[in-house]
Structures are given as C-alpha cells and as structure tokens.
Write a protein that holds these residues in place. Structure first.
Motif, PDB file in Angstrom:
ATOM      1  N   GLY A 230       0.535   8.723 -11.252  1.00  0.00           N
ATOM      2  CA  GLY A 230      -0.119   7.423 -11.165  1.00  0.00           C
ATOM      3  C   GLY A 230       0.866   6.284 -11.347  1.00  0.00           C
ATOM      4  O   GLY A 230       0.805   5.270 -10.637  1.00  0.00           O
ATOM      5  N   GLY A 231       1.803   6.449 -12.299  1.00  0.00           N
ATOM      6  CA  GLY A 231       2.805   5.419 -12.527  1.00  0.00           C
ATOM      7  C   GLY A 231       3.713   5.230 -11.328  1.00  0.00           C
ATOM      8  O   GLY A 231       4.034   4.099 -10.944  1.00  0.00           O
ATOM      9  N   ALA A 232       4.099   6.352 -10.703  1.00  0.00           N
ATOM     10  CA  ALA A 232       4.974   6.277  -9.521  1.00  0.00           C
ATOM     11  C   ALA A 232       4.258   5.607  -8.354  1.00  0.00           C
ATOM     12  O   ALA A 232       4.856   4.830  -7.598  1.00  0.00           O
ATOM     13  N   CYS A 258      -6.825  -2.139   2.632  1.00  0.00           N
ATOM     14  CA  CYS A 258      -6.903  -1.734   1.222  1.00  0.00           C
ATOM     15  C   CYS A 258      -6.629  -0.243   1.007  1.00  0.00           C
ATOM     16  O   CYS A 258      -5.792   0.133   0.185  1.00  0.00           O
ATOM     17  N   SER A 259      -7.338   0.621   1.736  1.00  0.00           N
ATOM     18  CA  SER A 259      -7.154   2.064   1.538  1.00  0.00           C
ATOM     19  C   SER A 259      -5.846   2.547   2.145  1.00  0.00           C
ATOM     20  O   SER A 259      -5.314   3.585   1.743  1.00  0.00           O
ATOM     21  N   GLY A 260      -5.325   1.796   3.123  1.00  0.00           N
ATOM     22  CA  GLY A 260      -4.023   2.139   3.674  1.00  0.00           C
ATOM     23  C   GLY A 260      -2.929   1.965   2.629  1.00  0.00           C
ATOM     24  O   GLY A 260      -1.984   2.761   2.558  1.00  0.00           O
ATOM     25  N   LEU A 261      -3.051   0.927   1.787  1.00  0.00           N
ATOM     26  CA  LEU A 261      -2.066   0.687   0.728  1.00  0.00           C
ATOM     27  C   LEU A 261      -2.103   1.803  -0.313  1.00  0.00           C
ATOM     28  O   LEU A 261      -1.052   2.313  -0.728  1.00  0.00           O
ATOM     29  N   THR A 262      -3.301   2.190  -0.744  1.00  0.00           N
ATOM     30  CA  THR A 262      -3.398   3.233  -1.777  1.00  0.00           C
ATOM     31  C   THR A 262      -2.903   4.578  -1.245  1.00  0.00           C
ATOM     32  O   THR A 262      -2.235   5.324  -1.957  1.00  0.00           O
ATOM     33  N   GLN A 263      -3.235   4.878   0.012  1.00  0.00           N
ATOM     34  CA  GLN A 263      -2.744   6.131   0.595  1.00  0.00           C
ATOM     35  C   GLN A 263      -1.218   6.122   0.681  1.00  0.00           C
ATOM     36  O   GLN A 263      -0.553   7.106   0.343  1.00  0.00           O
ATOM     37  N   TRP A 264      -0.653   5.001   1.134  1.00  0.00           N
ATOM     38  CA  TRP A 264       0.804   4.881   1.261  1.00  0.00           C
ATOM     39  C   TRP A 264       1.479   5.026  -0.100  1.00  0.00           C
ATOM     40  O   TRP A 264       2.489   5.719  -0.237  1.00  0.00           O
ATOM     41  N   ALA A 265       0.918   4.379  -1.121  1.00  0.00           N
ATOM     42  CA  ALA A 265       1.519   4.404  -2.454  1.00  0.00           C
ATOM     43  C   ALA A 265       1.569   5.824  -3.016  1.00  0.00           C
ATOM     44  O   ALA A 265       2.594   6.250  -3.568  1.00  0.00           O
TER      45      ALA A 265
END
Length: 342
Positions: A230-232, A258-265
């Motif tokens: 989660g931190g990474a 929005c979900s593209g950012l979380t998936q990428w991260a």
C-alpha cells in the motif's frame, strides 16, 4: 343638417388582431416577471459537479465493458486458433482413412474363402488375410478418432459462436456508455459556457490551486501504511500529482481517470488490480472508514469514484475533467461509499 348616420363599428378581424396583440403583450410581460434568474456561479458549479459525477459513472461502465471486450476478444482468438488446429488434424485423419481404404481394396477385394480356394500358396494367403485384418482394425480406430474429433470441433465452434455473440453485446454496451459519458460532459461544458469569462477564470484558478497545492510527494507523517504494498502504491501515485485527468481508458503514465490512476499505482508497486471502481471494490479486504491507512483504496459517490488514502483524512486521486491529480480532503470529494485494503 347634421348627419344621424351611426359610426362604423370595427371589423371582427381587426378586433381579433388587437386582442391577440394584447394577449401576447401580457404573456411577454408575465414571462419577464416570472423568468428564472440566471444561475449563480456556485449553482452552476454544483450542477457541473453533478454532471461530472454522472459522466464518471458512465465512464466506469465504459471501462468495464472495454476490459470485458478485450478479454472476450482474446478468448475468441484462442478458440478460433484451436478450431483451426482441430480442423487440420481432422483433415489428416480423413486422409489417413482414405489411404487405409485404398490399401484394403487392393488387398481384399474378393471374399476370403474364394481367395483361399484359388490361392496357390495358402501361407501367403494367410499372411495377406492377417494384414487385411490389421488394416480393418486400423480403419475402425481411425473412424473412432474422426468421430470424436468431429464432436470436439462442433463444440468448439459453438463456444466460439457464443463468445462472438457475447462480444457483440459488450460492444453495443460500450458504445452506449461512451455516448452517455460524452453527453454528460457536453452538458457540463454548456453550463460552464453560461458563466462570464471572469467567473470561468475564477473557477479555473480555484481548481488549479487545489490541484497543485499538494506538493510533489505525499508526506505520510506519523501514519504508517497497512503494508509495504500500500505504501509503495501511494508513493507511485504521488509521482503523478499535477498530471491531467482524462476520461476513459486512460491508465497513464501522463493522464488518468480515477480507477486508471489506482490501477497504475498498484501495478508500479508490483500488484495487478482490475480496471474499474465496480471491480476494484471487490478486491482485497473491505475495511471501515475509521480503519483507513495510507495506500488503501477509498470509494465515493455510489462507487463511481476511487482514490488512494493519503493519511490525515486526505485522498490522492484524479478528480474530473479539467482538473489534475491531487491530494484533497475526503470531505470535499463526495459521500464515502467504502474502502478496501489490497
């Protein structure tokens, strides 16, 4: 001598015109008196925010349909490749059966008892008969293989056809979701265009301050992430602060929804999660709002929006068209829907 002729009365047509004109004047006056006042800047912003939320819901449906379409396309391609291989094997078996039939014809076109009667060498005949029996057994085996292969091929062709039908339905849903999203965005832009240039500039400046006032990195402070993963993911997302929001099928690295950012991260952190808010919420472990730790996924507004919890009641997210990836208070994003820990 004065005339006693009565004055001529106005014609019916003239009376009608005058009456209609008067009625129209009254109606216009009434409309002017009761016309809705021009919406204020804050009212326009509230309506635009609502349209953006509706556009994002349609966009997430589009993203889900796109993901499903890509998956189905791969499945169809794989099945069709398999069908082609099975057909080649079936053709080979049929050729083999033809060769057996030809050899059998050459070896045993006459009844065996008649062949034995005319044979000058019984041992030679018996050898031929044995070979004929072997050919017959091989022919039966080849026929069984052909029949089995035909059944398999028929099943695979039906599976491919079913997948193609499903793919067609998904593509139709894809088109509808895309159109719905574009319609909402166009309506939002139309509303913004009703504002004066100064009012639009004021809104843009406020949004720019919110988007770029978060710094280049996320400072976790005393709040530790629930896991190294989660931190990474949060640190990866923080490198995208200031990148523009872009609608649909945008998973970076230079623009996101929005979900593209979380998936990428999470991909950068070494974990694969799905593409949409509707599927991301079913991954990992559901947690309460009070249990949030940096890196957790937080969902808003009926599960139409997602971001990464950044600590201190803040969320790092890609907000909406015209905005940039940023960190802001959860209270300003919308209604809390749920959270998961990957």
């Amino acid at each position: 001598m004065a005339s006693h002729r009565r004055p001529k009365s106005p014609s019916r047509a003239r009376v009608t015109v005058l009456t209609a004109t008067a009625a129209a004047a009254v109606a216009l006056t009434s409309q002017a008196a009761h016309a809705d006042p021009k919406p204020t800047k804050s009212e326009v912003k509230a309506k635009v925010d609502k349209l953006y939320d509706e556009a994002e819901k349609a966009s997430e449906k589009y993203n889900g349909a796109k993901e499903q379409q890509d998956k189905l396309k791969k499945e169809v391609d794989a099945i069709q490749d398999k069908v082609a291989r099975e057909q080649a094997e079936l053709n080979s078996l049929r050729n083999e059966l033809g060769s057996i039939a030809t050899a059998q014809y050459r070896s045993g076109g006459i009844d065996p008892s008649v062949q034995l009667f005319f044979s000058s060498d019984p041992d030679d005949f018996l050898d031929q008969a044995s070979a004929l029996d072997s050919l017959t057994a091989k022919q039966a085996e080849s026929l069984d293989k052909i029949q089995s292969k035909q059944r398999t091929l028929a099943q695979e062709r039906k599976e491919a056809q079913d997948k193609l039908s499903e793919l067609s339905e998904v593509r139709e849903a894809l088109g509808k979701s895309k159109k719905a999203s574009q319609t909402k965005l166009a309506a939002a832009q139309h509303l913004l265009n009703t504002l004066t240039a100064a009012e639009r500039a004021s809104l843009a400046a406020a949004d720019l301050r919110a988007s770029r006032g978060s710094g280049a990195r996320v400072e976790l402070g005393n709040e530790l992430p629930a896991s190294a993963l989660g931190g990474a993911a949060l640190q990866a997302a923080s490198t995208r602060i200031g990148m523009p929001y872009s609608h649909s099928v945008t998973t970076g690295p230079n623009s996101f929804d929005c979900s593209g950012l979380t998936q990428w991260a999470y991909h950068q952190a070494g974990a694969e999660i799905t593409r949409t808010t509707y599927t991301q919420i079913n991954q990992g472990t559901r947690i309460s709002q009070s249990a949030l730790k940096p890196g957790d996924l937080v969902f808003f507004n009926g599960n139409s929006h997602v971001g990464l919890y950044a600590g201190g009641g803040n969320v790092l997210h890609a907000p909406y068209p015209g905005a940039y990836v940023r960190v802001e208070s959860m209270s300003t994003i919308g209604s809390f829907y749920g959270a998961v820990r990957i």
